[in-house]
Design a protein around this motif. Structure first.
Motif, PDB file in Angstrom:
ATOM      1  N   UNK A 160      39.379  14.424 106.167  1.00 51.28           N
ATOM      2  CA  UNK A 160      39.601  14.885 107.662  1.00 51.28           C
ATOM      3  C   UNK A 160      40.657  13.928 108.724  1.00 51.28           C
ATOM      4  N   UNK A 161      40.305  12.014 107.785  1.00 49.20           N
ATOM      5  CA  UNK A 161      41.301  11.259 108.543  1.00 49.20           C
ATOM      6  C   UNK A 161      42.531  11.613 108.587  1.00 49.20           C
ATOM      7  N   UNK A 162      43.442  11.407 109.725  1.00 51.44           N
ATOM      8  CA  UNK A 162      44.599  11.419 110.092  1.00 51.44           C
ATOM      9  C   UNK A 162      45.417  10.863 109.036  1.00 51.44           C
ATOM     10  N   UNK A 163      46.351  11.526 108.461  1.00 47.67           N
ATOM     11  CA  UNK A 163      46.477  10.684 107.255  1.00 47.67           C
ATOM     12  C   UNK A 163      48.767  10.222 108.437  1.00 47.67           C
ATOM     13  N   UNK A 164      48.896   9.719 106.925  1.00 52.97           N
ATOM     14  CA  UNK A 164      50.928   9.389 107.564  1.00 52.97           C
ATOM     15  C   UNK A 164      51.604   9.961 106.012  1.00 52.97           C
ATOM     16  N   UNK A 165      50.780  10.346 105.014  1.00 54.24           N
ATOM     17  CA  UNK A 165      51.271  10.682 103.544  1.00 54.24           C
ATOM     18  C   UNK A 165      52.359  11.681 104.332  1.00 54.24           C
ATOM     19  N   UNK A 166      53.872  11.599 103.265  1.00 50.71           N
ATOM     20  CA  UNK A 166      54.856  12.641 102.791  1.00 50.71           C
ATOM     21  C   UNK A 166      54.589  12.925 101.226  1.00 50.71           C
ATOM     22  N   UNK A 167      54.807  14.153 101.025  1.00 52.48           N
ATOM     23  CA  UNK A 167      54.400  14.677  99.676  1.00 52.48           C
ATOM     24  C   UNK A 167      55.694  15.731  99.444  1.00 52.48           C
ATOM     25  N   UNK A 168      56.499  15.602  98.251  1.00 48.06           N
ATOM     26  CA  UNK A 168      57.309  16.740  97.926  1.00 48.06           C
ATOM     27  C   UNK A 168      57.821  16.973  96.805  1.00 48.06           C
ATOM     28  N   UNK A 169      58.016  18.906  96.850  1.00 45.41           N
ATOM     29  CA  UNK A 169      58.236  19.773  95.797  1.00 45.41           C
ATOM     30  C   UNK A 169      59.812  20.345  95.543  1.00 45.41           C
ATOM     31  N   UNK A 170      60.164  20.575  94.516  1.00 46.28           N
ATOM     32  CA  UNK A 170      61.064  20.981  94.640  1.00 46.28           C
ATOM     33  C   UNK A 170      61.394  22.683  94.218  1.00 46.28           C
ATOM     34  N   UNK A 171      62.406  23.666  95.374  1.00 45.53           N
ATOM     35  CA  UNK A 171      61.441  24.445  95.171  1.00 45.53           C
ATOM     36  C   UNK A 171      61.803  25.455  94.258  1.00 45.53           C
ATOM     37  N   UNK A 172      62.888  25.151  92.567  1.00 43.00           N
ATOM     38  CA  UNK A 172      63.511  25.730  91.656  1.00 43.00           C
ATOM     39  C   UNK A 172      62.357  25.618  90.253  1.00 43.00           C
ATOM     40  N   UNK A 173      60.911  25.012  91.206  1.00 42.61           N
ATOM     41  CA  UNK A 173      59.902  24.899  89.740  1.00 42.61           C
ATOM     42  C   UNK A 173      58.653  25.213  90.610  1.00 42.61           C
ATOM     43  N   UNK A 174      57.666  25.223  89.872  1.00 42.34           N
ATOM     44  CA  UNK A 174      56.421  24.814  90.305  1.00 42.34           C
ATOM     45  C   UNK A 174      55.289  23.871  89.699  1.00 42.34           C
ATOM     46  N   UNK A 230      47.147  10.891 117.625  1.00 40.28           N
ATOM     47  CA  UNK A 230      46.712   9.180 116.297  1.00 40.28           C
ATOM     48  C   UNK A 230      46.131   8.612 116.585  1.00 40.28           C
ATOM     49  N   UNK A 231      45.394   8.427 117.410  1.00 38.04           N
ATOM     50  CA  UNK A 231      44.396   9.813 118.088  1.00 38.04           C
ATOM     51  C   UNK A 231      44.773  10.103 119.402  1.00 38.04           C
ATOM     52  N   UNK A 232      45.359   9.517 120.520  1.00 38.18           N
ATOM     53  CA  UNK A 232      46.341   9.754 121.777  1.00 38.18           C
ATOM     54  C   UNK A 232      47.484  10.525 121.073  1.00 38.18           C
TER      55      UNK A 232
END
Length: 316
Positions: free
Chosen positions: A175-189, A221-223
């Motif tokens: 539940x804490x706010x996070x700054x993470x960026x994740x990615x996936x490729x559309x063409x695969x799973x 962020x929390x404001x």
């Protein structure tokens, strides 16, 4: 793409794609569902992204919902109803109410969404327990979603941006706010891969993108903040400052509404509920500019469009 007639010069097509985004006509952006703070909404409103002005009525979702999400390809706009598995769709070419598409693999709310012209992806959310699930659909074919993989965090309130090849998820609550960026490729799973970090932990922001640049706008962020983060979708790395919204904003649209040059943000809270529509120039850093107004104040709505960054490769 089906209403062009006669002979087109290559120079005209190039200019329209690169600088105006209007071949053969301006792309459509839709906003559906949401809340005014007292009541949830069923209405879907429409704008033409290459112009400015107030939104117009398009149709209705089957149920009033707060915190839905949206995605689209060149012909269909898709909406997921918050806290359920329901997926519905519309055709951009004709106004009207949404129709049944299928179901996610489980009931979920506060989900991130994105698409290219073939696949739509739904990531994260809560059941009400927070999950890291990634589902996908084939937009041209009605039916239920299929498991794609997992995010690196169990989070809701996440937001997505996309190119024709990549879907990137940012921020959220764990539940804490996070700054993470994740990615996936559309063409695969498969499971998501780390992309980088936002400039600060936040949720919920608004996401928009063209084929090369993704923006995460506003959030808590929390404001509540007005800053806009930008990433280069084709490379890995941390977000940097892009500019600012006209005012602090959170809980704006969930879904990518853009064409090759403009990204749109609808509504939200400042913390007062607002009906503001603004746009940013995706080709250069800077602050947002007034576009027009929604018919009513609205926050936590679903947005989608038929000209965003996941579709640029499929332009004529």
């Amino acid at each position: 793409k089906t209403n062009a007639r006669g002979i087109w010069r290559i120079t005209d097509i190039t200019r329209n794609i690169k600088t105006e985004g209007t071949f053969p006509s301006g792309q459509t952006g839709l906003l559906g569902g949401g809340s005014d703070g007292s009541n949830n909404n069923t209405s879907i409103e429409k704008i033409t992204i290459s112009t400015t002005g107030n939104s117009a009525s398009f149709g209705d979702l089957p149920t009033a919902c707060d915190n839905p999400c949206g995605l689209g390809n060149s012909t269909r706009g898709v909406f997921h109803d918050n806290d359920s598995a329901d997926i519905n769709y519309v055709h951009y070419a004709s106004s009207g109410n949404s129709a049944r598409f299928g179901d996610l693999t489980a009931n979920r709310g506060a989900v991130a969404s994105g698409s290219n012209d073939t696949r739509g992806i739904f990531a994260g959310g809560s059941t009400p327990t927070r999950v890291n699930t990634i589902d996908y659909i084939t937009i041209a074919t009605l039916g239920d979603a299929t498991d794609f993989g997992d995010l690196n965090n169990t989070a809701n309130g996440v937001k997505g941006v996309n190119s024709p090849t990549r879907f990137i998820v940012g921020g959220g609550l764990t539940p804490s706010k996070i700054d993470v960026l994740d990615f996936v490729q559309f063409s695969t799973t498969g499971n998501a891969v780390d992309f980088g970090n936002l400039t600060s932990a936040r949720s919920p922001a608004a996401g928009t993108s063209n084929s090369t640049r993704g923006l995460f706008m506003g959030g808590f962020e929390p404001t509540v903040v007005a800053d806009i983060n930008t990433i280069q979708i084709g490379s890995l790395g941390n977000a940097v400052d892009f500019g600012d919204l006209s005012a602090v904003r959170r809980s704006a649209h969930m879904g990518n509404v853009a064409n090759s040059t403009r990204g749109i943000i609808f509504g939200g809270t400042t913390p007062t509920f607002v009906n503001i529509i603004e746009y940013v120039d995706l080709t250069s850093a800077g602050n947002s500019v007034d576009f027009g107004d929604l018919s009513e104040v609205r926050s936590d709505s679903a947005g989608n469009s038929n000209g965003h960054g996941g579709l640029v490769a499929n332009m004529p």
